[in-house]
Design an enzyme around this catalytic site. Structure first.
Site, short mmCIF file in Angstrom:
data_model
loop_
_atom_site.label_atom_id
_atom_site.label_comp_id
_atom_site.label_asym_id
_atom_site.label_seq_id
_atom_site.Cartn_x
_atom_site.Cartn_y
_atom_site.Cartn_z
N GLY A 258 43.23 40.85 38.14
CA GLY A 258 43.77 39.53 37.88
C GLY A 258 42.87 38.45 38.45
CB SER A 259 43.55 34.92 39.20
OG SER A 259 44.53 34.94 40.23
CD1 TRP B 106 48.59 37.50 31.63
CD2 TRP B 106 47.26 37.47 29.84
NE1 TRP B 106 47.74 36.42 31.78
CE2 TRP B 106 46.91 36.38 30.69
CE3 TRP B 106 46.55 37.64 28.64
CZ2 TRP B 106 45.89 35.48 30.38
CZ3 TRP B 106 45.53 36.75 28.34
CH2 TRP B 106 45.20 35.69 29.19
CG ASN B 107 43.03 40.48 30.37
OD1 ASN B 107 43.71 41.22 31.08
ND2 ASN B 107 41.73 40.32 30.55
CD GLU C 35 37.79 33.87 34.89
OE1 GLU C 35 37.47 34.94 34.35
OE2 GLU C 35 38.53 33.81 35.89
CE LYS D 289 53.92 42.35 38.94
NZ LYS D 289 54.30 41.71 37.64
N PRO D 290 53.34 45.92 35.45
CG PRO D 290 53.63 47.17 33.54
CD PRO D 290 54.28 46.85 34.84
CG ASP D 291 51.55 39.27 32.85
OD1 ASP D 291 51.22 38.59 33.84
OD2 ASP D 291 52.07 38.78 31.83
CD GLU E 175 38.05 43.60 36.30
OE1 GLU E 175 38.13 42.35 36.25
OE2 GLU E 175 38.23 44.34 35.34
CG LEU E 176 39.49 39.90 42.18
CD1 LEU E 176 39.25 39.30 43.56
CD2 LEU E 176 40.98 40.07 41.93
CB CYS F 285 37.69 40.06 33.85
SG CYS F 285 39.41 39.79 34.32
#
Length: 538
Positions: A253-254, A178-179, A407, A202-204, A275-276, A309
Site C-alpha cells: 500500500g502507501s 485494491w489495485n 506519486e 484483510k483485503p481492501d 511494498e509501498l 506501484c
C-alpha cells in the site's frame, strides 16, 4: 461462465457483446455473492456497500468483521497451522500445482470479478490470474529447494555437524490493496502457507469479492479451509488488530500507511515486509529502438490506468531521439481504446474511485497552472465511466509542481529531455522512492551497467515492469521509501520463516579435555586455527 462457480449460477447478468459494452449495467447473482461472503469471518451485523467503477452501481453488501471475529480467525488459523506445519513438502507442492490449474481454468470468472470491482481493462485483469498461476507453479516446483534442511561446515571438520532449518513463523497477517485485488490478496500469502504458516488476510474494502474468490479457490485446491482466514473492516481497526496478533505482517500500500505498519510491528518486535509507493522513472537512451520504446511506454504508464506501484510516472528521453519518440508515444496514446466493461477491446478502463480522479485532476491542474504543457489527455471523462480520466502526457514539469515528486497513481506521465547520461541517472534517482525503473537501449551490457546505478529494487530493460514481476525467481521489492523486504524467489518464501541452527558435536568438545589447562587449550586452538587457514577452511 464455468459450472463450477459457487451456486452453479452465472457470475454476471448483462450484455457481454463488445459492441454494446459501453454504458452496459452489470450485476452479480445474489447467490454468487452469498457463496463468496460465506467465506468471511464476519458476524458484526454491519455491511459495506461495494459499487462498480464501471457504472457506479452497487455490486454487493459485504459483511464486516468485529474484534471478536478477528480473535476467532486467529485462533482457528493457529490450530490449523500447527497441523499444517507437519504436512510434507510434497503434499504442499501438489496443492500448489492444483491451484495453478484451477486458476487457469477459472480465469474468465476471475477476470470478470476483477473488472467489475476495480474497473480495469480486461487485458490488465488477465495479469492477475497469470501472476497467481506463475506463483503457484514456482513454489510448487521449488518449495523443497528453499525449505529443506541445509548442511553447513562446522567449526571442526568431521566433528561438528551444522543443520540449518527454516521454521515457519506461525500466523501471517496479509493486508492487501485494491489495485490488483486477486493477485495481491493471494501471491504473498501463497508463499506464507507454502512455508508452513497460516494466513489471516484483510483485503481492501473495495475489492473484497476478488479476494474471497481467491480464498475459495484455495479451498477447492485442497488446502485446509481454516488455514486461510479472511476478515473485513476499516484498516485503522481491523488492520491494527492484525498487527497486534500476527507473527509477521505483509503489507502492500502507501508509504504513509506502511510507516505506521512498521511502527506497530517494531513495538511487538515482529518482522514485516512492505511494498509501498513509487515515482518510477524510465530512461530512454539515445540508441533505443524508438518504436519499441513507445509501445513499452504505453504499457508502462497506462496499465490499470496507472494505478500500479511499479508504473512509470517520469520519463527521461535522450535529446537525440526526443522529438521522434514523443511523436510516436503521443500517437500511440491517442489511439488507445478507452471505455468501461468486460470486453477485450478496451485498452484502458476507469480509475477505482472519485478520490483517485480528484488526485489525478489536481496534479494535472497544478502542473498546468505553473506552466506545464499537456501533450494529450488532461481531462476527466465521466461520459465514459463515473471515474474516468484520460491518459495524459505532460511536458515542462518542474520541481515546484505537485506531480514532480509526488506519486499520482493515475494515468499521467511527465517527459524530460536529457543530454548527458550521467545527469539522467542522477535525475532518475531524485526523490525518496526506489521501487521500479525501466531502461530502453539496444546495447544490453551498457543498459545493465546503467541499471546498477539506478536506486530501484527492480529494473526492467526494454520492458516496462512485466519482465521482473513475471519472473518468479527474481525478488521484487523497493529501496528507500518504497519499502522493505522482497516478494518472489527464495527471499519471498524465507521471509516467512525463522532460521534455526542445530549443531551436533561428535567426540571432541568445545572446551579443554583430559585435564588440559585453559592456557594449553588456548594454545591448541590457536595452532588449529592457523592450520585450518592453511587448508583453506572458512
Amino acid at each position: 461462465m464455468s459450472d463450477s462457480n459457487p451456486g452453479n449460477r452465472p457470475l454476471v447478468e448483462g450484455p457481454r457483446d463488445p459492441e454494446h459494452d459501453a454504458g452496459a449495467s452489470y450485476a452479480l447473482e445474489p447467490s454468487y455473492v452469498s457463496a463468496l461472503t460465506d467465506r468471511l469471518a464476519a458476524s458484526s451485523g454491519e455491511t459495506h456497500e461495494v459499487c462498480s467503477p464501471i457504472d457506479g452501481a452497487p455490486l454487493a453488501h459485504v459483511p464486516q468483521s468485529s474484534e471478536e471475529d478477528v480473535v476467532e480467525a486467529f485462533a482457528r488459523a493457529r490450530r490449523a497451522q500447527e497441523r499444517w506445519a507437519r504436512t510434507p513438502y510434497a503434499h504442499r507442492q501438489r496443492l500448489l500445482l492444483r491451484l495453478h490449474d484451477l486458476v487457469l481454468d477459472r480465469q474468465d470468472e476471475i477476470m470478470d470479478l476483477i473488472v467489475l470491482e476495480s474497473g480495469k481493462a480486461r487485458k490488465h485483469a488477465f495479469d492477475e490470474p497469470l501472476h497467481i498461476a506463475l506463483t503457484a507453479r514456482y513454489y510448487g516446483r521449488t518449495l523443497s529447494d528453499h525449505l529443506s534442511t541445509e548442511r553447513k561446515p562446522g567449526v571442526f571438520p568431521a566433528l561438528t555437524r551444522i543443520d540449518i532449518n527454516h521454521v515457519p513463523k506461525g500466523v501471517v497477517g496479509v493486508i492487501s490493496p485494491w489495485n490488483y485485488p486477486f493477485t495481491m490478496a493471494l501471491c504473498d500469502g501463497l508463499a506464507a502457507i507454502a512455508a508452513g504458516n497460516a494466513v489471516v488476510s484483510k483485503p481492501d474494502a473495495q475489492t473484497m469479492l476478488s479476494a474471497l474468490l481467491a480464498a475459495r479457490l484455495l479451498d477447492e485446491a485442497g488446502f485446509p479451509s481454516d488455514l486461510w482466514q479472511v476478515v473485513a473492516g476499516p484498516g485503522p481497526e481491523v488492520g491494527r488488530s492484525l498487527i497486534e496478533k500476527a507473527d509477521y505482517i505483509c503489507f502492500t500500500g502507501s508509504t504513509a500507511t506502511g510507516k505506521l505498519v512498521a511502527q506497530g510491528c517494531a513495538e511487538r518486535l515482529i518482522g514485516c515486509s512492505l511494498e509501498l509507493g513509487g515515482k518510477n522513472p524510465m530512461l530512454i537512451l539515445a540508441d533505443a529502438d524508438i518504436e519499441r520504446a513507445a509501445e513499452g511506454a504505453v504499457r508502462a504508464v497506462y496499465s490499470n490506468g496507472g494505478q500500479l506501484c511499479v508504473s512509470i510516472e517520469r520519463m527521461y528521453v535522450a535529446d537525440a531521439i526526443y522529438d521522434r519518440f514523443v511523436d510516436r508515444f503521443v500517437s500511440r496514446v491517442q489511439a488507445l481504446s478507452l471505455g468501461a466493461g468486460l470486453s477485450w477491446d478496451i485498452d484502458m478502463g476507469p480509475l477505482i474511485s472519485q478520490a483517485q480522479v480528484d488526485t489525478t485532476e489536481a496534479h494535472v491542474a497544478d502542473a498546468v497552472a505553473k506552466g506545464a504543457r499537456v501533450l494529450t489527455g488532461g481531462r476527466a471523462r465521466p461520459d465514459l465511466a463515473p471515474y474516468f480520466f484520460e491518459p495524459t502526457i505532460l511536458e515542462g514539469v518542474t520541481p515546484e509542481m505537485t506531480c514532480f515528486g509526488n506519486e499520482t497513481f493515475g494515468p499521467v506521465v511527465s517527459l524530460y529531455r536529457f543530454h548527458d547520461e550521467a545527469d539522467a541517472i542522477s535525475r532518475a534517482n531524485e526523490g525518496e522512492y526506489g521501487l521500479n525503473a525501466s531502461i530502453y537501449s539496444q546495447d544490453g551490457p551498457r543498459a545493465r551497467a546503467v541499471a546498477r546505478q539506478v536506486k530501484a529494487g527492480t529494473v526492467n530493460i526494454n520492458e516496462a515492469f512485466g519482465a521482473t514481476f513475471a519472473s518468479l525467481a527474481a525478488p521484487m521489492g523497493g529501496m528507500r521509501s518504497s519499502g522493505t523486504g522482497r516478494r518472489q524467489g527464495r527471499e519471498g518464501i524465507l521471509r516467512y520463516t525463522e532460521t534455526q541452527s542445530v549443531a551436533t558435536q561428535r567426540l571432541a568438545r568445545i572446551a579443554p579435555m583430559f585435564g588440559m589447562s585453559d592456557e594449553a587449550y588456548a594454545k591448541m586452538m590457536t595452532r588449529t586455527l592457523r592450520g585450518l587457514k592453511k587448508l583453506g577452511r572458512a
